[in-house]
Write an enzyme that holds these catalytic residues in place. Sequence first.
Site: not given
Ligand SMILES: *Cc1c(COP(=O)(O)O)cnc(C)c1O
Length: 458
Positions: A72, A124-125, A215, A217, A258, A450
Site C-alpha cells: 500500500y 485538450f478536451d 500537458d 501525453a 499515450k 461526444h
Molecule cells: C489523453 C489526453 C489527456 C487526458 O488523459 P486521459 O488519460 O485520457 O485521462 C490530456 N491531455 C492530452 C493532450 C491528452 O492527449
Amino acid sequence: MELPFAESYKIKMVEAIRKSTREEREKWLKEAYYNLFNLRSEYVYIDLLTDSGTGAMSDKQWSAMMLGDESYAGASSYLIMKDTIKKLFGFNDFLPTHQGRAAENVLFSVLVKEGDIVPGNTHFDTTKGHIEFRKATAVDCTIEDSFHPTKYHPFKGNFDLEKLENVLKSNPIEKIPVIIVTITCNSSGGQPVSMQNLKDVYSLAQKYGTKVFFDSARFAENAYFIKMREDGYQNKTIKEIVKEMYQYADGMTMSSKKDAIVNMGGFIGFRDRKLYEEASVYNIMFEGFVTYGGMSGRDMNALSQGLMESTEFEYLDTRIRQIAYLGERLKKFGIPLLEPFGGHGIFIDAKRFLPNIPKEEFIAQTLAVEIYLESGVRAVEIGTLLADRDPVTRENRYPAMELVRLAIPRRVYTNSHMDYVAAAIENVFERRDKITKGLKILQEAPIMRHFTVELDRA
Ligand SMILES: *Cc1c(COP(=O)(O)O)cnc(C)c1O
C-alpha cells in the site's frame, strides 16, 4: 541496393480481429445511434478511435509487471517510477494518478479557481472540461498557421507569443494561475511545439509571475520532431532533448496511456515541493495514497519501463514513419489532410472532403460514420460534437476545422492494415458527391457530449 525501412520490433503475441459485412455495420451503427463510441469493439476491424491506452506493451514491460510491488505504501514500484521521472524530466516529486484527466483534476483542484484564465495552445478536451467545470476560462493562444490545414509550419503547436503576452498583460496575474503547454498539441493534429517556443513561453511566464505546466501525453513524439526539424538537435538523443524541454516547465500532467505505452495510468510531476504537498491532499481524496494514486504496483513498473522505451529513437522512428506512410497513401489519392502529418495520427479535413454537408449537420462525424460503414475502420470526430456548446450561451461552437482523426495505436497494426485503411477512405472519397445528408442530435450530455451523444440521419 539501399535497404528499406522496417519496424524496430518483431511480434511475439497476436490477437485476432474480425471483418464484417456492410449490412451488419449498417445495423450496428443504427443501434449505436451513429456514435462510434457506442460500438462494441468486436464490430470494429481496425480501430483507430484513439491511440490512448491501446498500445502493445513490450516483453520487457510484461516482465516488469511480474515484479510489481503491491504494498500500500512505499512500494518499490513507486520508487522505480520516482527515479524514472527524475531521470527523464528532472522533477523530484510526483503523484501517480489513474489517468491523465485525473492528474488534471488533482492539479487544477489546487491551482484553478472560479473566474481564472488558463492560456494554452488549444487545450485538450478533458483539460478544457476541467477548467470550465471550475468556471474558469481556457484561452487559446496557438499560432494562426495552426488553423490552416495545408500550410506548412514545422511546429504548428507553437504559441503565438504576442497573443500569450497580451493575455498575461491585460489580466491581473493572480487570475492566471498556470499556462498549459500541450505537447504534442493533440487537438490541432498532433503538432509539435519547438524547443525555442517552450523556452519563450517559460520566460514570459517568469516575467509575469505565473507557472507553466506541460500537458505531456505525447512528449516523446514532440521530442522526435524537435530532433528532426529544429536546428541544433539532430545529434542529440531523445532523452537529452526531453531533459532540456522540461527545464522550461514547473511541472507536468501525464496521460501515460499515450507515450508511456501502458493501457492505464497517469501522473503529475512537480518542481515546487509546496505545490506537491497541497496536491497530495486531493490525490489522497480522489485517487489514492500518494505512493500509488489509483495504480497497481505492476502498472507503475510497466509505466516506468514504457517511458524508457518511448524515449528511444528507433521506437519513435518506426511509429512516426508508419503514420507518414498512411498519410502519403491518402495524399496520393487526393484526400484532403492536415499537413504536416502529426505524431499520433492522420487528420482528414472533413470540410474539404464533404463540401455538401452543412456545418449544422456535423460534417466530421458524418465522414467518420461513412468510413466505418465502408470498411469497419473506426475513426473519431474532432469537430463540432467535440467542440461542444458554449458554457454561457449554450449555442453550438463551430471550430475552425472539422477533422476526422485516424489515431494509430502504438506497435499494434502493420503497414498492410494502413493500406486497407487508405483504400477504404479512397472508396468513400470516390462517392463523396452522393453524401449529401449529415446527422442530427437526438440526445446529449451537458458536458463532453461526444462520448455519449445519440444521433440520427438528418
Ligand atoms: C489523453 C489526453 C489527456 C487526458 O488523459 P486521459 O488519460 O485520457 O485521462 C490530456 N491531455 C492530452 C493532450 C491528452 O492527449
